[in-house]
Scaffold this active site. Sequence first.
Site: not given
Length: 332
Positions: A50, A54, A57, A94, A125, A185, A257
């Site tokens: 990616c 972040c 991550c 998901c 999702c 979400c 969640r």
Amino acid sequence: MIDNLATDAQAIYNAPFMELLYRAQTVHRAHFEPSTIQCSKLLSIKTGGCPEDCSYCSQSARYDSELSASKMMEVQRVLDEARKAKAAGATRYCMGAAWRSPKERDMPGVLAMIRGVKDMGLETCMTLGMLSDDQAAKLQKAGLDYYNHNIDTSERYYSEVITSRTFADRLNTLDRVRAAGINVCSGGIVGMGETADDRIDMLRTLASLEEPPESVPINMLMPMKGTPMADMAPLDPIEMVRTIATARILMPRAYVRLSAGRSEMSDELQAMCFFAGANSIFVGDTLLTADNPGEDKDALLFNKLNLRAEAAPVCLKPAQEQTREQTQEQAA
């Protein structure tokens, strides 16, 4: 509707702990069966590489996390994994991809995954990064039930965690998802060095959206090797419970969640989070690239607490239809 949300959110989070838990459980019982937990399964359909930065991550290409980038999984393999998840008791499936945003060449496969999982009777999702209006419309047409796009933290602290996209970018994506008629979400991560005020502001932002999210994942940071947050000190567990309880009170109709970090939580802490209003978990051994308690551990915990998994819904109503019904209820 909560008046003066900023002030109320602060007062809720900082309330005497027993009063906070009592209020959260009271709100929870008004909208949900207190001993039922919704079980989801999360699959990484495209791991690593990616371009975002972040700080938490391991999938970022900018960090030496020793995680190899992969291509998007084949549709049939994803569907095979979805069948296993359903057999293990999951009712929502998901799928996450480590993208800044999906490329058009990836969309046919993504749409085929949604249709295939939907045909199994599972809620669907996706989390794919930022979306264009056209991409959101295509996801909705394919039958996507939820789109996950976390705001991660407060607007004030956001730039300490991510610089490759803005807080406004996050909110704009949520607006596109909502406008397309897909349920939202969105939640965040705690334990990234933020203050209690940042956690409060993150929840206030979500609760003050024109339509609050139908699903709110609260993640406890799992420090990942090679990332800037690899050595972050653990969050005080009571702060995690306060965050869950505040989310429940501010967003009473949402599934809250208990997400990443459960593998590091004691049974007692998880039980307290459930009492505070968490009523959804991810099942399985992994969450994208992080560890998660396996089905055996969750079964033991559920038995110990006399909890049961929520049954699959007969039909999930589109977000727009839910909004019309809520408007009619308020008018009545």
